[in-house]
Scaffold this active site. Sequence first.
Site, PDB file in Angstrom:
ATOM      1  N   VAL A  42       9.461 -17.440   1.107  1.00  0.00           N
ATOM      2  CA  VAL A  42       9.821 -18.594   0.310  1.00  0.00           C
ATOM      3  C   VAL A  42       9.796 -18.308  -1.262  1.00  0.00           C
ATOM      4  O   VAL A  42      10.700 -18.538  -1.763  1.00  0.00           O
ATOM      5  CB  VAL A  42       9.099 -19.707   0.696  1.00  0.00           C
ATOM      6  CG1 VAL A  42       9.270 -20.945  -0.217  1.00  0.00           C
ATOM      7  CG2 VAL A  42       9.063 -20.092   2.190  1.00  0.00           C
ATOM      8  N   GLY A  86      12.787 -16.373  -1.957  1.00  0.00           N
ATOM      9  CA  GLY A  86      13.918 -17.416  -1.764  1.00  0.00           C
ATOM     10  C   GLY A  86      13.917 -18.254  -3.002  1.00  0.00           C
ATOM     11  O   GLY A  86      15.243 -18.387  -3.510  1.00  0.00           O
ATOM     12  N   GLU A  87      13.067 -18.605  -3.307  1.00  0.00           N
ATOM     13  CA  GLU A  87      13.008 -19.636  -4.455  1.00  0.00           C
ATOM     14  C   GLU A  87      13.307 -18.996  -5.792  1.00  0.00           C
ATOM     15  O   GLU A  87      14.157 -19.455  -6.733  1.00  0.00           O
ATOM     16  CB  GLU A  87      11.508 -20.378  -4.467  1.00  0.00           C
ATOM     17  CG  GLU A  87      11.704 -21.465  -5.779  1.00  0.00           C
ATOM     18  CD  GLU A  87      10.725 -22.497  -5.578  1.00  0.00           C
ATOM     19  OE1 GLU A  87      10.763 -23.414  -6.307  1.00  0.00           O
ATOM     20  OE2 GLU A  87       9.817 -22.278  -4.783  1.00  0.00           O
ATOM     21  N   SER A  88      12.727 -17.912  -5.900  1.00  0.00           N
ATOM     22  CA  SER A  88      13.072 -16.952  -7.175  1.00  0.00           C
ATOM     23  C   SER A  88      14.497 -16.720  -7.385  1.00  0.00           C
ATOM     24  O   SER A  88      15.367 -16.813  -8.260  1.00  0.00           O
ATOM     25  CB  SER A  88      12.307 -15.536  -7.051  1.00  0.00           C
ATOM     26  OG  SER A  88      10.832 -16.061  -6.979  1.00  0.00           O
TER      27      SER A  88
END
Length: 143
Positions: free
Chosen positions: A61, A64-66
């Site tokens: 996550v 992915g968020e980065s």
Amino acid sequence: MPERPVATEDALEWARARGIGALAQKMGFEWLEFTPDRAVARMPVEGNTQPVGLFHGGAYVVLGESLGSMHANYHAGPGRLAVGVDINATHTRSATSGYVTGVCTPLHLGRTLAVHEIVVSDDEGRRCSTVRITNHLKDLPVA
């Protein structure tokens, strides 16, 4: 914050100059590609595992968020900011060594919302996790 470049070849330098934040840096986040159409980065499995040696679900996550937030901020443009409002992940395989690589592609790039899908694979190209992030795009406050 550096200005968003117009030339595709300068987009990776824009991303590197903007920075990724202390958490992603601590986890070994490394840019591989950044264009107006997609963003690619990787993280080592070592140092980002659960006690049983599997790549931590939260690390998928973070990757992915980065990727999704950075690409949304690139899309937002100068004087605007992308802030995450929703994220979800489905883990389908566990990486245990080497690197995981995230490939981020936009699903929707609008005026107020950006939605990205990030496919995270192991060194053998097997999908380990699929992350979807929605960012709200807003104007920065005028100083």
